[in-house]
Enzyme design. Structure first.
Site, PDB file in Angstrom:
ATOM      1  N   LYS A   1       1.888   2.287  -5.011  1.00 29.30           N
ATOM      2  CA  LYS A   1       2.468   1.767  -6.258  1.00 29.30           C
ATOM      3  C   LYS A   1       1.570   2.049  -7.458  1.00 29.30           C
ATOM      4  O   LYS A   1       2.044   2.449  -8.520  1.00 29.30           O
ATOM      5  CB  LYS A   1       2.668   0.242  -6.143  1.00 29.30           C
ATOM      6  CG  LYS A   1       3.609  -0.164  -5.036  1.00 29.30           C
ATOM      7  CD  LYS A   1       3.649  -1.673  -4.861  1.00 29.30           C
ATOM      8  CE  LYS A   1       2.369  -2.296  -4.350  1.00 29.30           C
ATOM      9  NZ  LYS A   1       2.026  -1.956  -2.966  1.00 29.30           N
TER      10      LYS A   1
ATOM     11  N   GLN B   1       1.885  -6.050  -3.243  1.00 28.88           N
ATOM     12  CA  GLN B   1       2.328  -6.167  -1.847  1.00 28.88           C
ATOM     13  C   GLN B   1       3.597  -5.318  -1.648  1.00 28.88           C
ATOM     14  O   GLN B   1       3.790  -4.349  -2.356  1.00 28.88           O
ATOM     15  CB  GLN B   1       2.567  -7.639  -1.444  1.00 28.88           C
ATOM     16  CG  GLN B   1       1.299  -8.465  -1.330  1.00 28.88           C
ATOM     17  CD  GLN B   1       0.714  -8.900  -2.655  1.00 28.88           C
ATOM     18  OE1 GLN B   1       1.368  -9.560  -3.445  1.00 28.88           O
ATOM     19  NE2 GLN B   1      -0.522  -8.538  -2.928  1.00 28.88           N
TER      20      GLN B   1
ATOM     21  N   ASP C   1       0.808  -1.227   0.000  1.00 27.63           N
ATOM     22  CA  ASP C   1       0.000   0.000   0.000  1.00 27.63           C
ATOM     23  C   ASP C   1       0.839   1.273   0.000  1.00 27.63           C
ATOM     24  O   ASP C   1       0.428   2.311   0.524  1.00 27.63           O
ATOM     25  CB  ASP C   1      -0.963   0.021   1.209  1.00 27.63           C
ATOM     26  CG  ASP C   1      -1.867  -1.188   1.223  1.00 27.63           C
ATOM     27  OD1 ASP C   1      -2.186  -1.698   0.139  1.00 27.63           O
ATOM     28  OD2 ASP C   1      -2.250  -1.628   2.326  1.00 27.63           O
TER      29      ASP C   1
ATOM     30  N   GLY D   1      -4.574  -4.207  -3.826  1.00 27.26           N
ATOM     31  CA  GLY D   1      -5.563  -3.162  -4.121  1.00 27.26           C
ATOM     32  C   GLY D   1      -4.780  -1.920  -4.489  1.00 27.26           C
ATOM     33  O   GLY D   1      -4.151  -1.314  -3.626  1.00 27.26           O
ATOM     34  N   HIS D   2      -4.765  -1.586  -5.750  1.00 24.65           N
ATOM     35  CA  HIS D   2      -3.963  -0.442  -6.227  1.00 24.65           C
ATOM     36  C   HIS D   2      -4.915   0.677  -6.650  1.00 24.65           C
ATOM     37  O   HIS D   2      -5.724   0.512  -7.559  1.00 24.65           O
ATOM     38  CB  HIS D   2      -3.067  -0.876  -7.399  1.00 24.65           C
ATOM     39  CG  HIS D   2      -2.035  -1.888  -6.993  1.00 24.65           C
ATOM     40  ND1 HIS D   2      -1.102  -2.404  -7.851  1.00 24.65           N
ATOM     41  CD2 HIS D   2      -1.777  -2.450  -5.784  1.00 24.65           C
ATOM     42  CE1 HIS D   2      -0.332  -3.255  -7.200  1.00 24.65           C
ATOM     43  NE2 HIS D   2      -0.728  -3.302  -5.943  1.00 24.65           N
TER      44      HIS D   2
HETATM   45  P1  GDP Z   1      -0.798   0.427  -3.520  1.00 23.13           P
HETATM   46  O1  GDP Z   1      -1.383  -0.862  -3.083  1.00 23.13           O
HETATM   47  O2  GDP Z   1       0.676   0.502  -3.261  1.00 23.13           O
HETATM   48  O3  GDP Z   1      -1.124   0.798  -4.941  1.00 23.13           O
HETATM   49  O4  GDP Z   1      -1.449   1.548  -2.595  1.00 23.13           O
HETATM   50  P2  GDP Z   1      -3.012   1.653  -2.154  1.00 23.13           P
HETATM   51  O5  GDP Z   1      -3.819   2.124  -3.302  1.00 23.13           O
HETATM   52  O6  GDP Z   1      -3.438   0.413  -1.478  1.00 23.13           O
HETATM   53  O7  GDP Z   1      -2.921   2.734  -1.007  1.00 23.13           O
HETATM   54  C1  GDP Z   1      -2.432   3.996  -1.229  1.00 23.13           C
HETATM   55  C2  GDP Z   1      -3.524   5.005  -0.834  1.00 23.13           C
HETATM   56  O8  GDP Z   1      -2.951   6.297  -0.747  1.00 23.13           O
HETATM   57  C3  GDP Z   1      -4.625   5.138  -1.882  1.00 23.13           C
HETATM   58  O9  GDP Z   1      -5.810   5.509  -1.230  1.00 23.13           O
HETATM   59  C4  GDP Z   1      -4.125   6.275  -2.765  1.00 23.13           C
HETATM   60  O10 GDP Z   1      -5.177   6.956  -3.436  1.00 23.13           O
HETATM   61  C5  GDP Z   1      -3.473   7.166  -1.744  1.00 23.13           C
HETATM   62  N1  GDP Z   1      -2.318   7.953  -2.208  1.00 23.13           N
HETATM   63  C6  GDP Z   1      -1.348   7.616  -3.103  1.00 23.13           C
HETATM   64  N2  GDP Z   1      -0.409   8.592  -3.150  1.00 23.13           N
HETATM   65  C7  GDP Z   1      -0.787   9.532  -2.277  1.00 23.13           C
HETATM   66  C8  GDP Z   1      -0.217  10.764  -1.836  1.00 23.13           C
HETATM   67  O11 GDP Z   1       0.852  11.187  -2.263  1.00 23.13           O
HETATM   68  N3  GDP Z   1      -0.903  11.466  -0.873  1.00 23.13           N
HETATM   69  C9  GDP Z   1      -2.082  11.037  -0.360  1.00 23.13           C
HETATM   70  N4  GDP Z   1      -2.667  11.786   0.578  1.00 23.13           N
HETATM   71  N5  GDP Z   1      -2.649   9.876  -0.739  1.00 23.13           N
HETATM   72  C10 GDP Z   1      -1.993   9.132  -1.669  1.00 23.13           C
HETATM   73  P1  IMO Z   2      -0.918  -4.125  -2.292  1.00 23.33           P
HETATM   74  O1  IMO Z   2      -0.476  -4.660  -3.626  1.00 23.33           O
HETATM   75  C1  IMO Z   2      -0.939  -4.572   2.031  1.00 23.33           C
HETATM   76  C2  IMO Z   2      -0.977  -8.653   3.624  1.00 23.33           C
HETATM   77  C3  IMO Z   2      -2.223  -9.110   4.339  1.00 23.33           C
HETATM   78  C4  IMO Z   2      -1.623 -10.104   5.311  1.00 23.33           C
HETATM   79  C5  IMO Z   2      -0.505 -10.745   4.497  1.00 23.33           C
HETATM   80  C6  IMO Z   2      -0.884 -12.049   3.839  1.00 23.33           C
HETATM   81  O2  IMO Z   2      -2.213  -3.414  -2.336  1.00 23.33           O
HETATM   82  O3  IMO Z   2       0.175  -3.348  -1.648  1.00 23.33           O
HETATM   83  P2  IMO Z   2      -2.447 -12.739   1.815  1.00 23.33           P
HETATM   84  O4  IMO Z   2      -3.837 -12.345   1.465  1.00 23.33           O
HETATM   85  O5  IMO Z   2      -1.442 -12.380   0.777  1.00 23.33           O
HETATM   86  O6  IMO Z   2      -2.340 -14.170   2.241  1.00 23.33           O
HETATM   87  O7  IMO Z   2      -2.101 -11.889   3.135  1.00 23.33           O
HETATM   88  O8  IMO Z   2      -0.157  -9.795   3.497  1.00 23.33           O
HETATM   89  N1  IMO Z   2      -1.205  -8.127   2.251  1.00 23.33           N
HETATM   90  C7  IMO Z   2      -1.148  -6.843   1.926  1.00 23.33           C
HETATM   91  N2  IMO Z   2      -0.954  -5.754   2.685  1.00 23.33           N
HETATM   92  N3  IMO Z   2      -1.057  -4.440   0.702  1.00 23.33           N
HETATM   93  C8  IMO Z   2      -1.219  -5.525  -0.083  1.00 23.33           C
HETATM   94  O9  IMO Z   2      -1.219  -5.460  -1.437  1.00 23.33           O
HETATM   95  C9  IMO Z   2      -1.316  -6.803   0.524  1.00 23.33           C
HETATM   96  N4  IMO Z   2      -1.502  -8.057   0.065  1.00 23.33           N
HETATM   97  C10 IMO Z   2      -1.416  -8.862   1.128  1.00 23.33           C
HETATM   98  O10 IMO Z   2      -2.853  -8.054   4.995  1.00 23.33           O
HETATM   99  O11 IMO Z   2      -1.039  -9.433   6.386  1.00 23.33           O
HETATM  100 MG    MG Z   3      -2.883  -1.576  -1.807  1.00 24.07          MG
END
Ligand code: GDP
Ligand code: IMO
Ligand code: MG
Length: 429
Positions: free
Chosen positions: A16, A223, A13, A40-41
Site C-alpha cells: 500500500k 493492515q 503488507d 509498516g509501509h
Molecule cells: P504495506 O504495509 O502494504 O505498505 O507493505 P509493506 O511495506 O509492509 O510490504 C511490502 C514490501 O514489498 C516492502 O518491502 C516493499 O518495498 C516491497 N514491494 C512493494 N511493491 C513491490 C513490488 O512490486 N515488487 C517487489 N519485489 N517488492 C515490492
Molecule cells: P500494514 O499496514 C500485516 C497483524 C498482526 C497480527 C494482527 C493483530 O503494514 O499492512 P495488532 O498489532 O494489530 O494487534 O495485530 O494483525 N497486523 C498486520 N499484518 N500488516 C500490517 O500492517 C499489520 N498490522 C497488524 O501481525 O496478526
Molecule cells: Mg506493512
C-alpha cells in the site's frame, strides 16, 4: 470532490505504501484513517528506503498535506521517533503534517497489556505486533481513552494517571511480564512535547472543508481487509475497521463522498501472525516466495507466511470495500516460477464453495486451484503493459476475469518508478 481510497485486500503488507507514495503526486492531501504503529509501509525511491508507521505515505511529496485522522491510534514515542528520522532526512514534516485531536493515544501501559494478553493466550495468541493497538481501541470503545486533544488541557496529567492506574490493576490479573514503566513513561512524556509542537486539527472539519474547496484527497488504509475487526478472520484480526467504511468514521466523511476505491493485492498472498490462511504454502513454494519477495515484517521483522493468491478471499474483500480498481503488486516475485496457482474455490465437507465460511478458523478449508503458466523472465526492462510477457498478461487478465474489477496498476519492483499503468482508468500521473 470525492475522496479516493487505497487499502489492502489481503492480510496486510500488500504494498500500500508504495502505491500511495506513487499516486500521492496527483493529490493535495493524504490521510490515514485507522490503525497505528502496527502498520509498516515501505517506500523506496532515489536509492533510499523509508518505513512509515503512523505518518501517511504522502510525506515525501512536496506541497502535500498529510493528516493522521481521528480513527488512528498514535503512540507519541514511535510518532516522535518517526518525525525525527524524517527531519534528519531533510523532510519538512512540521508544515505538512496534521494530527487529528480526536485520535486516541497509546500509553506505555497499553503496550504492556497487549503483551500480557498475548502471553496469557499462549498457543492461541493473535500474533499481535505488541504495539498496544488492541488495548487502546478497547479503551476507546470502553470510553476510557485519552485523545490527542487532551494533551493541551489542564486535566491531562490527572486523566493519564487514573488510566495508568486502571491499567496497572488490570495487569495484575495476567501472568507477570517484565516492564520498565518509569523509563518508558519518561520517554512518553517527553514525546508528548513533540506532539504538542505539531499542528493539531479538527480533522473532520479540515477534510470536509478541503472537499468543499475541490482539494484532491487520498485515504490510506493500514493492515488489510482480512484483518478487519468485523469481517476479518476473527479473532485473528486487528482492532479497527480496515475496510472502506472505516474511512467514513476514521476521517469524518459521509459515505457519498467516497470516490475511487483502489484495492491493493499481491500477485500471491502473505500473512503475518496467527490465524487461518487457506492458500498458505508451508513448504518449499512458500519458502521461495518468502525469499524472492523478501517477506519479512516491516514492523516486527517476523517472517511472513506465504501462499498463492486466493480469489474467493479477494472477491469477498472487493465486495466489502466496493473496489473500483485493482493494483497488483510484487508480480516480479513470480518471475522464476514455472507455474502459478490461483485458488478459485474452497472445498469444505466435500462441497465446493466460493464463500468464506463463518467458522473459517475451525474448519479444514481446502482450496481448489487453477494453474497458470509462468513467464520465466525478468520484468526489469518492461516499460508498459503491452511489453509485459504474454504469460504475465494472461495471469493478470485471468485475475480481472475472475474478480470483475479492472487492474489499473501493476507493480514490478519496490522502487517508486517500478509501476506499470494499465487501461483507461489508470491514474494520470
Ligand atoms: P504495506 O504495509 O502494504 O505498505 O507493505 P509493506 O511495506 O509492509 O510490504 C511490502 C514490501 O514489498 C516492502 O518491502 C516493499 O518495498 C516491497 N514491494 C512493494 N511493491 C513491490 C513490488 O512490486 N515488487 C517487489 N519485489 N517488492 C515490492
Ligand atoms: P500494514 O499496514 C500485516 C497483524 C498482526 C497480527 C494482527 C493483530 O503494514 O499492512 P495488532 O498489532 O494489530 O494487534 O495485530 O494483525 N497486523 C498486520 N499484518 N500488516 C500490517 O500492517 C499489520 N498490522 C497488524 O501481525 O496478526
Ligand atoms: Mg506493512
Amino acid at each position: 470532490m470525492a475522496i479516493d481510497v487505497i487499502l489492502g485486500l489481503q492480510w496486510g503488507d500488500e504494498g500500500k505504501g508504495k502505491i500511495v507514495d506513487y499516486l500521492a503526486e496527483g493529490y493535495d492531501i493524504v490521510a490515514r484513517f485507522q490503525g497505528g504503529p502496527n502498520a509498516g509501509h515501505t517506500l523506496k525511491f532515489d536509492e533510499k528506503k523509508f518505513v512509515l508507521h503512523t505518518v501517511p505515505s504522502g510525506i515525501f511529496r512536496p506541497g502535500l498535506i498529510n493528516l493522521i485522522g481521528n480513527g488512528v491510534v498514535a503512540d507519541p514515542i514511535t510518532l516522535a521517533a518517526e518525525i525525527k528520522k524524517l527531519e534528519e532526512a531533510g523532510v519538512d514534516v512540521r508544515s505538512r503534517l496534521l494530527l487529528a485531536r480526536k485520535a486516541h493515544l497509546i500509553l506505555p501501559t497499553h503496550r504492556y497489556l497487549d503483551a500480557a494478553s498475548e502471553r496469557a493466550k499462549g498457543k492461541s495468541k493473535i500474533g499481535s505486533t505488541l504495539k498496544g493497538i488492541g488495548p487502546t481501541y478497547m479503551d476507546k470503545t470502553g470510553r476510557n481513552g485519552l485523545r490527542v486533544g487532551d494533551i493541551t488541557s489542564s486535566y491531562f496529567e490527572e486523566r493519564y494517571r487514573s488510566l495508568k492506574e486502571k491499567h496497572l490493576s488490570l495487569l495484575a490479573i495476567y501472568p507477570e511480564i517484565d516492564f520498565g514503566l518509569a523509563e518508558e513513561e519518561e520517554k512518553w512524556m517527553q514525546s508528548l512535547d513533540i506532539l504538542r509542537s505539531l499542528q493539531l486539527a479538527d480533522g473532520e472539519y479540515f477534510i470536509n472543508q478541503a472537499l468543499k474547496e475541490g482539494k484532491r484527497i487520498l485515504a490510506e488504509g493500514a493492515q488489510g481487509s482480512m484483518l478487519d475487526i468485523d469481517f476479518g478472520t476473527y479473532p485473528f484480526v486487528t482492532s479497527s475497521n480496515t475496510i472502506t467504511a472505516g474511512v467514513c468514521t476514521g476521517l469524518g466523511v459521509a459515505p457519498g463522498k467516497i470516490g475511487e476505491v483502489i484495492g491493493v493485492s499481491k500477485a500471491y498472498c502473505t500473512r503475518v501472525g496467527s490465524g487461518p490462511f487457506p492458500t498458505e504454502q508451508d513448504n518449499e513454494v512458500g519458502e521461495r516466495l518468502r525469499q524472492e519477495g523478501g517477506e519479512f515484517g516491516a514492523t516486527t521483522g517476523r517472517p511472513r507466511r506465504c501462499g498463492w493468491i486466493d480469489l474467493p478471499q479477494l472477491k469477498y474483500t472487493i465486495m466489502l470495500n466496493g473496489v473500483t480498481q485493482l493494483a497488483i503488486t510484487k508480480i516480479d516475485v513470480l518471475n522464476g516460477f514455472d507455474t502459478i496457482q490461483a485458488a478459485t474455490a474452497y472445498e469444505t465437507d466435500g462441497r465446493l464453495t466460493e464463500e468464506l465460511p463463518y467458522d473459517i478458523c475451525d474448519l479444514d478449508v481446502r482450496p481448489a486451484y487453477e494453474t497458470h503458466r509462468g513467464w520465466k523472465q525478468s520484468l526489469d526492462g518492461v516499460s508498459g503493459y503491452a511489453s509485459m510477457p504474454a504469460a504475465a498478461r494472461e495471469y493478470l487478465e485471468a485475475l480481472e476475469a475472475h474478480l470483475q474489477v479492472p487492474v489499473t496498476m501493476v507493480s514490478t519492483g519496490p522502487e517508486r518508478n517500478k509501476l506499470i499503468l494499465k487501461g483507461a482508468k489508470a491514474p494520470a500521473v
